[in-house]
Scaffold this active site. Structure first.
Site, PDB file in Angstrom:
ATOM      1  CE  LYS A 175     -26.783 -20.865  -2.294  1.00 53.20           C
ATOM      2  NZ  LYS A 175     -26.056 -20.851  -0.929  1.00 53.20           N
ATOM      3  N   GLY A 228     -20.416 -13.602  -6.853  1.00 53.98           N
ATOM      4  CA  GLY A 228     -19.838 -14.635  -6.725  1.00 53.98           C
ATOM      5  C   GLY A 228     -18.925 -15.005  -7.877  1.00 53.98           C
ATOM      6  CB  SER A 229     -16.864 -17.815  -9.292  1.00 57.43           C
ATOM      7  OG  SER A 229     -17.844 -18.594  -9.452  1.00 57.43           O
ATOM      8  N   GLY A 233     -21.600 -17.010 -12.105  1.00 51.75           N
ATOM      9  CA  GLY A 233     -22.524 -15.923 -12.678  1.00 51.75           C
ATOM     10  C   GLY A 233     -23.116 -16.168 -13.940  1.00 51.75           C
ATOM     11  CD  GLU A 250     -21.479  -5.866  -8.631  1.00 53.40           C
ATOM     12  OE1 GLU A 250     -20.294  -5.732  -9.103  1.00 53.40           O
ATOM     13  OE2 GLU A 250     -22.221  -4.928  -8.830  1.00 53.40           O
ATOM     14  CB  CYS A 284     -14.333  -9.195  -5.728  1.00 53.95           C
ATOM     15  SG  CYS A 284     -14.951  -8.004  -4.775  1.00 53.95           S
ATOM     16  CD  GLN A 331     -10.416 -20.588  -3.473  1.00 51.77           C
ATOM     17  OE1 GLN A 331     -11.090 -21.300  -4.147  1.00 51.77           O
ATOM     18  NE2 GLN A 331      -9.456 -19.767  -3.844  1.00 51.77           N
ATOM     19  CD  GLU A 385     -11.444 -14.267  -8.747  1.00 52.18           C
ATOM     20  OE1 GLU A 385     -12.463 -14.749  -8.889  1.00 52.18           O
ATOM     21  OE2 GLU A 385     -11.943 -13.086  -7.920  1.00 52.18           O
TER      22      GLU A 385
HETATM   23  P1  NAD Z   1     -19.402 -19.115  -6.027  1.00 54.40           P
HETATM   24  O1  NAD Z   1     -19.655 -18.481  -7.541  1.00 54.40           O
HETATM   25  O2  NAD Z   1     -19.013 -20.245  -5.913  1.00 54.40           O
HETATM   26  O3  NAD Z   1     -20.607 -18.890  -5.263  1.00 54.40           O
HETATM   27  C1  NAD Z   1     -21.312 -17.723  -5.126  1.00 54.40           C
HETATM   28  C2  NAD Z   1     -22.740 -18.114  -4.743  1.00 54.40           C
HETATM   29  O4  NAD Z   1     -23.316 -18.774  -5.585  1.00 54.40           O
HETATM   30  C3  NAD Z   1     -22.976 -18.878  -3.131  1.00 54.40           C
HETATM   31  O5  NAD Z   1     -23.989 -18.635  -2.528  1.00 54.40           O
HETATM   32  C4  NAD Z   1     -23.285 -20.406  -4.141  1.00 54.40           C
HETATM   33  O6  NAD Z   1     -24.009 -21.289  -3.376  1.00 54.40           O
HETATM   34  C5  NAD Z   1     -24.068 -19.905  -5.261  1.00 54.40           C
HETATM   35  N1  NAD Z   1     -24.196 -20.878  -6.310  1.00 54.40           N
HETATM   36  C6  NAD Z   1     -23.355 -21.909  -6.718  1.00 54.40           C
HETATM   37  N2  NAD Z   1     -23.695 -22.603  -7.793  1.00 54.40           N
HETATM   38  C7  NAD Z   1     -24.917 -21.825  -8.175  1.00 54.40           C
HETATM   39  C8  NAD Z   1     -25.877 -22.116  -9.263  1.00 54.40           C
HETATM   40  N3  NAD Z   1     -25.672 -23.134 -10.049  1.00 54.40           N
HETATM   41  N4  NAD Z   1     -27.005 -21.241  -9.418  1.00 54.40           N
HETATM   42  C9  NAD Z   1     -27.017 -20.129  -8.537  1.00 54.40           C
HETATM   43  N5  NAD Z   1     -26.173 -20.046  -7.358  1.00 54.40           N
HETATM   44  C10 NAD Z   1     -25.229 -20.957  -7.291  1.00 54.40           C
HETATM   45  O7  NAD Z   1     -18.314 -17.886  -5.393  1.00 54.40           O
HETATM   46  P2  NAD Z   1     -17.496 -17.906  -3.915  1.00 54.40           P
HETATM   47  O8  NAD Z   1     -16.490 -18.917  -3.931  1.00 54.40           O
HETATM   48  O9  NAD Z   1     -18.777 -18.025  -2.896  1.00 54.40           O
HETATM   49  O10 NAD Z   1     -16.864 -16.278  -3.915  1.00 54.40           O
HETATM   50  C11 NAD Z   1     -15.871 -16.198  -4.665  1.00 54.40           C
HETATM   51  C12 NAD Z   1     -16.177 -15.262  -5.804  1.00 54.40           C
HETATM   52  O11 NAD Z   1     -17.009 -14.266  -5.755  1.00 54.40           O
HETATM   53  C13 NAD Z   1     -14.893 -14.781  -6.480  1.00 54.40           C
HETATM   54  O12 NAD Z   1     -14.681 -15.229  -7.817  1.00 54.40           O
HETATM   55  C14 NAD Z   1     -14.913 -13.471  -6.083  1.00 54.40           C
HETATM   56  O13 NAD Z   1     -14.307 -12.469  -7.029  1.00 54.40           O
HETATM   57  C15 NAD Z   1     -16.483 -13.143  -6.369  1.00 54.40           C
HETATM   58  N6  NAD Z   1     -16.994 -11.772  -5.443  1.00 54.40           N
HETATM   59  C16 NAD Z   1     -17.250 -10.868  -6.283  1.00 54.40           C
HETATM   60  C17 NAD Z   1     -17.767  -9.572  -5.679  1.00 54.40           C
HETATM   61  C18 NAD Z   1     -18.115  -8.436  -6.520  1.00 54.40           C
HETATM   62  O14 NAD Z   1     -18.579  -7.653  -6.135  1.00 54.40           O
HETATM   63  N7  NAD Z   1     -17.594  -8.186  -7.966  1.00 54.40           N
HETATM   64  C19 NAD Z   1     -17.499  -9.438  -4.344  1.00 54.40           C
HETATM   65  C20 NAD Z   1     -17.257 -10.757  -3.461  1.00 54.40           C
HETATM   66  C21 NAD Z   1     -16.712 -11.688  -4.388  1.00 54.40           C
END
Ligand code: NAD
Length: 494
Positions: A175, A228-229, A233, A250, A284, A331, A385
């Site tokens: 996804k 993701g965030s 996570g 991550e 990130c 954002q 962040e």
């Molecule tokens: P996000 O957490 O909003 O979304 C990430 C993913 O999770 C998306 O595909 C989203 O649709 C999905 N998602 C949302 N709600 C969910 C739920 N309840 N259950 C399961 N999945 C769900 O993050 P974003 O805005 O897409 O990305 C930015 C964040 O990602 C920042 O915090 C950044 O630091 C982090 N990031 C981390 C790394 C790393 O490797 N550490 C790399 C890139 C980005």
């Protein structure tokens, strides 16, 4: 009429069972609709998980070197389509073409790296404690894996997972983020062309709270990789914990670059410009804190200010642009909220701090590179962040003080120190609480064959990249072979 895209489930491109779609728009020009993508349902995830489970039965029997060959072919196709993919990616998520080319290159590097790992996939042998007995251990696939990814590295992050996961013998329900569905579909197309059997990789588009949550909860999906965030996570981790699933997290960062008085100032300046404002700060690993030794603080700020104000902001599809748009309105609102909070808490905004709206820029989500000075470690903008082009500058008095400030946040992804003092550099490597430390280089710049990930609230101990990712995508099988011909009882017949 915008082009309509589909999910790919059980080897067939198909609409969502809801029949509904969502729009993919260009963040540099909000009026431009790039495509309509399926707004998928729990039923779509269920079909994908069943297809992946079915495909797993035969995929796991294909030798790992042959699975690796599919990744190699995928890498070759990516090489031939590099420019096209970079252009698609820039249109849907905004970063300049030079950066989206780098994102595709990371996918290519990962493909070739993982292809050759198919020929290693090491286990190990150990002596048995009993005579005429042999002990072996080897890696086996887990089964169906769920993959949930963010939008900021829409090719690199999926390939960091899909290629090693496939080589290890797993199948996937994938996804991608709602903001970058097109790049994700291109990756699926490439793997189909490379010869991936039906059902091995399934893509289901849609909302995180629906599709992401359904992947996390599905009983056939045995492992979930989430990037993701930290907030999302933690939700994913709680569900996976309850269901005893493997989970790789991550998440966010609040990365610091330290500059010591003996540093090469020009080098440190180039580092912070790239680290803080590359990808418009939406990495990130972005440098969001600059920790300057008090002896060079004022001079460095003067040099930095001059360079920041020259950065070229604009549509990343135009060559020469250095800072693209923010990904979406939500954002940008978030960034504005943090900038207001920074001012309220007493930090001083010396440049930026407002939208970039000249000419065509007003059609996109642009925001000026922003620097706050007089930031104190306890302030919100020094801790949370922001995920945008906002740099918080904090003064330090010594190396120990700089490291203490660096470690004073909940995150621990990347870090950097600029110094010519080898002892200071090694002390920083030893004492900074982060998964990655750069010496005389910015906080960004991961390479495909190195472990990638963070400590504290950034991760849960797993790593992507390099060999480390295979630890996540495999289980251990231990085998005891007794050729003594009689009963030997471990721990008893010693
Ligand atoms: P996000 O957490 O909003 O979304 C990430 C993913 O999770 C998306 O595909 C989203 O649709 C999905 N998602 C949302 N709600 C969910 C739920 N309840 N259950 C399961 N999945 C769900 O993050 P974003 O805005 O897409 O990305 C930015 C964040 O990602 C920042 O915090 C950044 O630091 C982090 N990031 C981390 C790394 C790393 O490797 N550490 C790399 C890139 C980005």
């Amino acid at each position: 009429m915008a082009q309509k895209f589909q999910n790919y489930i059980a080897g067939v491109w198909a609409d969502s069972s809801s029949g509904q779609t969502f729009e993919n728009r260009n963040p540099a020009n909000w009026d431009e609709i790039l495509g309509l993508f399926p707004l998928s349902t729990i039923e779509d995830v269920d079909r994908a998980a069943i297809a992946a489970r079915e495909a797993f039965k035969s995929w796991k029997l294909i030798p790992a070197p042959a699975r690796g060959e599919i990744c190699r072919k995928a890498g070759e196709i990516m090489v031939s389509r590099k420019e096209e993919i970079a252009a698609i990616m820039t249109r849907e998520m905004g970063k300049p073409l030079s950066e989206t080319r780098g994102d595709v290159q990371e996918g290519i590097d990962t493909a070739f790296y993982c292809a050759s790992e198919g020929r290693r996939m090491f286990g190990y042998n150990t002596p048995s404690e009993l005579q005429n007995k042999m002990n072996l251990s080897f890696r086996i696939p887990i089964g169906v894996c769920g993959l949930i990814t963010p939008w900021n590295f829409p090719m690199a992050i999926p390939t960091w997972n899909i290629f090693p996961g496939l080589v290890a013998g797993n199948t996937f329900v994938f996804k991608p983020a709602e903001d970058t569905p097109h790049t994700a579909n291109v990756l699926v197309e490439i793997l189909i062309e490379a010869g991936l059997p039906k059902g091995v990789l399934n893509i289901v588009h849609g909302a995180g709270e629906v599709v992401g949550a359904a992947i996390t909860e599905h009983s056939l999906i045995r492992a979930v990789s989430f990037t993701g965030s930290t907030k999302t996570g933690q939700i994913v981790a709680q569900t996976c914990g309850k269901l005893t699933k493997h989970v790789c997290l991550e998440m966010g960062g609040k990365n610091a670059q330290i500059v010591m008085p003996d540093a090469d100032m020009e080098l440190a300046l180039n580092g912070v410009l790239w680290g803080a404002f590359g990808t418009t700060g939406q990495r990130c690993t972005a440098t969001s804190r600059l920790i300057l030794h008090q002896d060079i603080h004022d001079k460095f700020i003067e040099m930095l200010l001059e360079r920041v104000q020259k950065l070229k902001i604009g549509n990343g599809s135009n060559e020469g642009i250095e800072v693209g748009p923010i990904i979406n309105k939500g954002q940008r609102d978030n960034i504005e909220r943090y900038v207001a909070l920074g001012k309220k808490e007493g930090a001083v905004c010396i440049t930026g701090g407002e939208r970039a709206e000249d000419g065509d820029l007003k059609n996109g989500w642009f925001y000026k590179p922003t620097i706050f000075i007089n930031v104190l470690p306890k302030m919100t903008i020094a801790n949370e962040e922001i995920f945008g082009p906002v740099l918080s500058v904090i003064k330090c008095t010594s190396l120990e003080n700089a490291i203490e400030i660096t470690n004073g946040v909940i995150y621990g992804l990347s870090s950097s120190i600029y110094t010519k003092d080898i002892n200071a550099a090694f002390l920083a490597v030893r004492d900074i609480e982060a998964g990655i430390t750069y010496i005389n280089a910015p906080t960004i710049g991961a390479e495909a064959h190195m472990p990638f990930g963070g400590v504290k609230a950034t991760g849960n101990g797993h790593r992507e990249g390099g060999w480390a990712v295979f630890d996540f995508y495999t289980e251990w099988k231990s085998v005891y072979i007794d050729y003594s011909g009689h009963l030997q009882r471990a721990q008893i017949d010693i």
